[in-house]
Design an enzyme around this catalytic site. Structure first.
Site, PDB file in Angstrom:
ATOM      1  N   ASP A   1      97.039  12.494  43.573  1.00  0.00           N
ATOM      2  CA  ASP A   1      97.607  11.485  44.472  1.00  0.00           C
ATOM      3  C   ASP A   1      98.310  12.254  45.585  1.00  0.00           C
ATOM      4  O   ASP A   1      98.105  13.473  45.729  1.00  0.00           O
ATOM      5  CB  ASP A   1      98.514  10.500  43.720  1.00  0.00           C
ATOM      6  CG  ASP A   1      99.810  11.138  43.209  1.00  0.00           C
ATOM      7  OD1 ASP A   1      99.974  12.378  43.372  1.00  0.00           O
ATOM      8  OD2 ASP A   1     100.659  10.404  42.671  1.00  0.00           O
ATOM      9  N   HIS A   2      99.143  11.575  46.374  1.00  0.00           N
ATOM     10  CA  HIS A   2      99.833  12.250  47.479  1.00  0.00           C
ATOM     11  C   HIS A   2     100.761  13.351  46.976  1.00  0.00           C
ATOM     12  O   HIS A   2     100.889  14.397  47.600  1.00  0.00           O
ATOM     13  CB  HIS A   2     100.613  11.233  48.314  1.00  0.00           C
ATOM     14  CG  HIS A   2     101.508  10.354  47.506  1.00  0.00           C
ATOM     15  ND1 HIS A   2     101.006   9.323  46.707  1.00  0.00           N
ATOM     16  CD2 HIS A   2     102.843  10.355  47.327  1.00  0.00           C
ATOM     17  CE1 HIS A   2     102.009   8.730  46.102  1.00  0.00           C
ATOM     18  NE2 HIS A   2     103.137   9.331  46.445  1.00  0.00           N
TER      19      HIS A   2
ATOM     20  N   CYS B   1      99.380  14.941  39.869  1.00  0.00           N
ATOM     21  CA  CYS B   1     100.274  13.979  40.528  1.00  0.00           C
ATOM     22  C   CYS B   1     101.672  14.591  40.503  1.00  0.00           C
ATOM     23  O   CYS B   1     101.810  15.806  40.333  1.00  0.00           O
ATOM     24  CB  CYS B   1     100.200  12.588  39.892  1.00  0.00           C
ATOM     25  SG  CYS B   1     100.769  12.437  38.194  1.00  0.00           S
ATOM     26  N   GLY B   2     102.706  13.781  40.700  1.00  0.00           N
ATOM     27  CA  GLY B   2     104.040  14.357  40.738  1.00  0.00           C
ATOM     28  C   GLY B   2     104.405  15.039  39.435  1.00  0.00           C
ATOM     29  O   GLY B   2     104.848  16.191  39.408  1.00  0.00           O
ATOM     30  N   THR B   3     104.192  14.328  38.338  1.00  0.00           N
ATOM     31  CA  THR B   3     104.504  14.861  37.010  1.00  0.00           C
ATOM     32  C   THR B   3     103.267  15.194  36.188  1.00  0.00           C
ATOM     33  O   THR B   3     103.344  15.973  35.233  1.00  0.00           O
ATOM     34  CB  THR B   3     105.302  13.824  36.200  1.00  0.00           C
ATOM     35  OG1 THR B   3     104.507  12.630  36.128  1.00  0.00           O
ATOM     36  CG2 THR B   3     106.651  13.525  36.844  1.00  0.00           C
TER      37      THR B   3
ATOM     38  N   HIS C   1      93.224  22.374  19.438  1.00  0.00           N
ATOM     39  CA  HIS C   1      93.495  21.347  18.429  1.00  0.00           C
ATOM     40  C   HIS C   1      92.966  19.966  18.808  1.00  0.00           C
ATOM     41  O   HIS C   1      92.588  19.196  17.933  1.00  0.00           O
ATOM     42  CB  HIS C   1      95.006  21.223  18.192  1.00  0.00           C
ATOM     43  CG  HIS C   1      95.588  22.373  17.439  1.00  0.00           C
ATOM     44  ND1 HIS C   1      96.762  22.284  16.706  1.00  0.00           N
ATOM     45  CD2 HIS C   1      95.171  23.656  17.303  1.00  0.00           C
ATOM     46  CE1 HIS C   1      97.032  23.457  16.152  1.00  0.00           C
ATOM     47  NE2 HIS C   1      96.089  24.312  16.508  1.00  0.00           N
ATOM     48  N   ASN C   2      92.999  19.636  20.107  1.00  0.00           N
ATOM     49  CA  ASN C   2      92.715  18.261  20.527  1.00  0.00           C
ATOM     50  C   ASN C   2      91.425  18.114  21.323  1.00  0.00           C
ATOM     51  O   ASN C   2      91.057  16.994  21.681  1.00  0.00           O
ATOM     52  CB  ASN C   2      93.879  17.719  21.374  1.00  0.00           C
ATOM     53  CG  ASN C   2      95.236  18.011  20.767  1.00  0.00           C
ATOM     54  OD1 ASN C   2      95.999  18.814  21.314  1.00  0.00           O
ATOM     55  ND2 ASN C   2      95.536  17.430  19.623  1.00  0.00           N
TER      56      ASN C   2
ATOM     57  N   ARG D   1     104.868  18.558  41.457  1.00  0.00           N
ATOM     58  CA  ARG D   1     106.250  18.582  41.944  1.00  0.00           C
ATOM     59  C   ARG D   1     107.172  19.467  41.119  1.00  0.00           C
ATOM     60  O   ARG D   1     108.189  19.932  41.625  1.00  0.00           O
ATOM     61  CB  ARG D   1     106.829  17.161  41.968  1.00  0.00           C
ATOM     62  CG  ARG D   1     106.341  16.327  43.122  1.00  0.00           C
ATOM     63  CD  ARG D   1     107.000  14.956  43.147  1.00  0.00           C
ATOM     64  NE  ARG D   1     106.639  14.213  44.360  1.00  0.00           N
ATOM     65  CZ  ARG D   1     106.640  12.884  44.455  1.00  0.00           C
ATOM     66  NH1 ARG D   1     106.965  12.142  43.413  1.00  0.00           N
ATOM     67  NH2 ARG D   1     106.310  12.302  45.583  1.00  0.00           N
TER      68      ARG D   1
ATOM     69  N   HIS E   1      90.509  20.227  12.683  1.00  0.00           N
ATOM     70  CA  HIS E   1      90.857  19.422  13.863  1.00  0.00           C
ATOM     71  C   HIS E   1      89.771  18.409  14.212  1.00  0.00           C
ATOM     72  O   HIS E   1      90.050  17.401  14.871  1.00  0.00           O
ATOM     73  CB  HIS E   1      91.090  20.331  15.071  1.00  0.00           C
ATOM     74  CG  HIS E   1      92.114  21.392  14.829  1.00  0.00           C
ATOM     75  ND1 HIS E   1      93.437  21.093  14.564  1.00  0.00           N
ATOM     76  CD2 HIS E   1      92.019  22.747  14.787  1.00  0.00           C
ATOM     77  CE1 HIS E   1      94.111  22.218  14.381  1.00  0.00           C
ATOM     78  NE2 HIS E   1      93.272  23.231  14.503  1.00  0.00           N
TER      79      HIS E   1
ATOM     80  N   ARG F   1      90.223  14.802  13.007  1.00  0.00           N
ATOM     81  CA  ARG F   1      91.364  14.147  13.675  1.00  0.00           C
ATOM     82  C   ARG F   1      90.956  13.674  15.066  1.00  0.00           C
ATOM     83  O   ARG F   1      91.319  12.565  15.491  1.00  0.00           O
ATOM     84  CB  ARG F   1      92.541  15.126  13.757  1.00  0.00           C
ATOM     85  CG  ARG F   1      93.044  15.524  12.377  1.00  0.00           C
ATOM     86  CD  ARG F   1      93.946  16.737  12.405  1.00  0.00           C
ATOM     87  NE  ARG F   1      94.294  17.142  11.041  1.00  0.00           N
ATOM     88  CZ  ARG F   1      94.823  18.318  10.729  1.00  0.00           C
ATOM     89  NH1 ARG F   1      95.088  19.209  11.675  1.00  0.00           N
ATOM     90  NH2 ARG F   1      95.100  18.605   9.478  1.00  0.00           N
TER      91      ARG F   1
HETATM   92  C1  RB5 Z   1     104.428   9.236  42.846  1.00  0.00           C
HETATM   93  O1  RB5 Z   1     105.677   9.037  43.418  1.00  0.00           O
HETATM   94  C2  RB5 Z   1     104.580   9.574  41.370  1.00  0.00           C
HETATM   95  O2  RB5 Z   1     105.037   8.458  40.673  1.00  0.00           O
HETATM   96  C3  RB5 Z   1     103.272  10.068  40.799  1.00  0.00           C
HETATM   97  O3  RB5 Z   1     102.834  11.170  41.530  1.00  0.00           O
HETATM   98  C4  RB5 Z   1     103.292  10.539  39.348  1.00  0.00           C
HETATM   99  O4  RB5 Z   1     104.325  11.446  39.127  1.00  0.00           O
HETATM  100  C5  RB5 Z   1     103.250   9.468  38.331  1.00  0.00           C
HETATM  101  O5  RB5 Z   1     103.194   9.736  37.116  1.00  0.00           O
END
Ligand code: RB5
Length: 144
Positions: A8-9, A65-67, A98-99, A109, A133, A136
């Site tokens: 994403d952005h 993405c961010g996280t 394992h998965n 980020r 594994h 499972r």
């Molecule tokens: C965008 O602001 C953020 O929510 C997205 O990149 C992500 O971290 C969501 O899980």
């Protein structure tokens, strides 16, 4: 090896850099976008990448993405996908061993590009362990 990648952005800058990194290492990369850092919704990019993996068009999916959390939640909704949100090389190895994870989701980020490169190296070079594994993972897939 073929890889489908998207972001994403919040993950755009690292996605661009990771495309170059993977192509430089000889991987066959499909970039599912976006093409700019304009604000977008991460499920719109998670699904095409996950679908590439589920269809067998590529070996693995990479989402940033961010996280990495939202990408993992969205990708895991696609039947056939085992997505893992990874922030250390150790977990990258374990999600393969394992998965049998087939999609990795990364944080653009909170994890540095160089660390995500190491994480990707580990993910892409680690085989599924099979054995105890396997059953499972089959139980996970029976939930699709
Ligand atoms: C965008 O602001 C953020 O929510 C997205 O990149 C992500 O971290 C969501 O899980």
């Amino acid at each position: 090896m073929r890889i489908s990648i998207g972001s994403d952005h919040a993950g755009f800058e690292q996605k661009q850099a990771l495309v170059d990194y993977l192509v430089g290492k000889g991987y066959d990369v499909i970039d599912r976008g976006p093409d700019s850092d304009d604000r977008v919704d991460y499920p719109d990019f998670a699904v095409p990448v996950a679908q590439d993996v589920a269809d067998g068009a590529v070996d693995y999916g990479v989402l940033v993405c961010g996280t990495g959390i939202g990408m993992a939640m969205a990708a895991d909704k696609v039947p056939g996908i085992r997505a893992a949100n990874i922030i250390t090389p150790e977990f990258a190895a374990l999600c393969r061993e394992h998965n049998d994870a087939n999609v990795i989701t990364l944080s653009g980020r909170f994890v540095a590009l160089e660390d995500n490169e190491r994480i990707l190296d580990t993910f892409l070079s680690t085989d599924f362990g099979g054995g105890r594994h396997a059953g499972r993972v089959e139980k996970i897939m029976s939930l699709d």
